[in-house]
Design an enzyme around this catalytic site. Structure first.
Site, short mmCIF file in Angstrom:
data_model
loop_
_atom_site.label_atom_id
_atom_site.label_comp_id
_atom_site.label_asym_id
_atom_site.label_seq_id
_atom_site.Cartn_x
_atom_site.Cartn_y
_atom_site.Cartn_z
N GLY A 1 -2.97 0.11 -7.84
CA GLY A 1 -3.86 -0.23 -8.94
C GLY A 1 -5.08 -0.98 -8.50
O GLY A 1 -5.68 -1.74 -9.27
N GLY A 2 -5.49 -0.79 -7.23
CA GLY A 2 -6.72 -1.41 -6.77
C GLY A 2 -6.66 -2.92 -6.67
O GLY A 2 -7.71 -3.57 -6.71
N SER B 1 -1.06 2.96 -2.41
CA SER B 1 -2.42 2.51 -2.66
C SER B 1 -2.52 1.01 -2.34
O SER B 1 -2.20 0.61 -1.22
CB SER B 1 -2.83 2.86 -4.08
#
Length: 531
Positions: A134-135, A213
């Site tokens: 989620g960055g 991620s």
């Protein structure tokens, strides 16, 4: 729209959609209890025919009030009864779905534990600890339902919340823990797991961290963090190599160049700038910031994407430099990405601004990214080769910023420890990011591998028998790796470890098992001459 918001949208779009395991004991399996005594209380969970689920378990004291921007504090030992039937609050984050309010509850350091329903009384199952993507700015552990992974893989899965954005990666000169609060939360979750794995039927000496991620980038950083020694035994890094390197425009057409981590000085300067913008300056700057309501800070979350700081007590060295120098934990590693990583980000940019990536803007994108090397890149990736400018630019970014750095990182780490490299290459996976809405084929883009390990929003998003068979195969690989440090079993095609001199990786696709030369597929020899 900032690059951090695009990265967050990729994962939040997933939320908006809101037994092949081995290791059996000679003792017959029985229904495990739904009441479990832990160091922090007796948790009362729920059960299905297949799994036990314990939701919303605190693993550290709430980081609220004066504990905002402090490293997480352990909970006191307790014998209290704890309702573990509901998810805990996600950490503060912006609302990426129109019409929904932001999340503002800072009392968010919770985890969920999912185990097989039946366990051998004398068995000890592998424990897999999931750090979501989620960055670094959005998401929660509860977004990922691991029931099929726990059941079919015969493993215990722990999904974790950690502080995000400005709450997790804020820094100021002199502030202990600057840039590391979210990372410290992740380490604290491992400390809780080590202390309590046995209570759930797990093996405290067989803990695998896996993440995708930003969660994968955190897992990769963990491999280089002396502070984490002894807390984990294996790591799976999904679309999160320490060596990722986005050129200008790589995350969003107008974004500057970026990497997954930042140095402590830059992080603290970012924090000071944010504080000044909120009217907090001088000696009372920190107290002023701690007095701000969460709602006043959330809009700054995107400014603290990729702000996991090094040059700190928890993370002394830039993880990329540590990997290149061979300073990684000597534990088995599973590492890879998706074949078309960047399509998610390019599609997000094109939805936001349809004129951002066009045949007319393609030359300027190349020039901004690669300077004098832009003509050579244009020759290698000519517009005429692709159905659209979006696909051309996505191919450039996938190869240069994602695939080739991942390949290099795997080969470098293979000189130090066992590394099992892969590429997820399913041609028509669930479109969890809305790529098709930008007029682009989904392909195996960023995050499309997740529905093969988890249910997202408690839904099975897979299509047909072939994708379900691929899911079973991936669960077998991941859970066997967690069990033994080697993904191979007698139920799956052979997967060879990486070597420093080979870029052959395991290909994961419903169209058949096999290997692929990642460096050749993504033109890494060419990219080695560009950077």
């Amino acid at each position: 729209m900032t690059s951090a918001r695009i990265l967050a949208v990729v994962i939040v779009a997933i939320a908006a959609l809101t037994g092949c395991g081995s290791g059996e004991s000679e003792h017959p399996a029985v229904d495990a209890p739904i009441d479990v005594t832990t160091t922090t209380g007796t948790v009362h969970g729920t059960a299905t025919d297949a799994v036990r689920i314990f939701r919303g378990i605190r693993y550290a004291q709430p980081p609220i009030g004066e504990r905002r921007w402090t490293v997480p504090q352990p909970l006191p030992t307790s014998s209290a009864n704890v309702d573990a039937t509901k998810d805990g609050s996600p950490c503060p984050q912006t609302a990426m779905i129109p019409g929904t309010p932001p999340k503002t509850d800072e009392d968010c350091l919770f985890l969920n534990v999912t185990t097989p329903r039946k366990q051998s009384p004398n068995g000890a199952l592998p424990v897999m600890v999931w750090w979501h993507g989620g960055g670094y700015t959005n998401g929660s552990g509860a977004d990922y339902d691991p029931q099929k992974l726990a059941d079919k893989g015969n493993v215990i899965v722990v999904t974790v919340n950690y502080r995000l954005g400005i709450f997790g990666y804020f820094g100021l000169p002199g502030l202990a823990g600057s840039g590391n609060f979210g990372f410290a939360d992740q380490i604290a979750s491992l400390q809780w797991v080590k202390a309590n794995a046995n209570a759930f039927g797990g093996d405290a000496h067989n803990v695998t961290v896996f993440g995708q991620s930003a969660g994968g980038m955190s897992a990769c950083a963990l491999l280089t963090a002396p502070s984490a020694a002894g807390l984990f035994d294996k790591a799976a890094v999904m679309s999160g190599s320490c060596l990722l390197d986005w050129h200008a425009g790589g995350l969003f057409p107008s974004a500057p160049a970026a990497k997954p981590y930042t140095d402590a000085t830059t992080n603290q300067a970012s924090g000071a700038s944010a504080a000044d913008g909120l009217g907090c300056a001088g000696p009372g700057r920190l107290a002023c910031m701690r007095a701000k309501p969460a709602a006043d800070l959330i809009d700054l979350n995107a400014d603290f994407s990729d702000n996991l700081a090094y040059g700190t007590e928890l993370l002394p060295t830039d993880p990329a430099q540590a990997v290149e120098a061979g300073h990684v934990a000597h534990v088995p590693i599973l590492s890879g990405g998706t074949a078309d990583e960047a399509r998610s980000f390019v599609a997000g940019a094109m939805r936001y601004d349809p004129n951002s990536v066009t045949p007319q803007t393609y030359p300027s994108l190349l020039s901004a990214a690669f300077g004098n090397a832009a003509p050579a890149v244009a020759d290698r990736y000519p517009l005429a080769k692709y159905p659209s400018a979006g696909l051309a630019w996505a191919s450039v970014v996938t190869d240069s910023a994602w695939a080739c750095p991942t390949d290099r990182g795997n080969r470098v780490m293979a000189a130090q420890t066992s590394v099992y490299p892969y590429e997820f290459a399913e041609p028509n996976p669930p479109d969890v990011n809305g790529v098709a809405s930008a007029g682009m084929p989904t392909g195996a883009t960023h995050a499309t591998d997740l529905p093969f390990l988890f249910q997202l929003a408690h839904k099975d998003l897979l299509h047909g028998d072939a994708q379900h068979a691929l899911s079973d195969r991936m669960i077998e690989y991941w859970s066997t790796f967690a069990r033994t440090g080697n993904p191979n079993s007698d139920r799956t095609p052979n997967w060879n470890p990486a070597t420093p001199d080979s870029s052959t990786v395991q290909r994961l696709s419903s169209e058949g098992a096999g290997t692929v030369d990642a460096a050749a597929e993504h033109q890494c020899q060419f990219w080695s001459t560009v950077r």
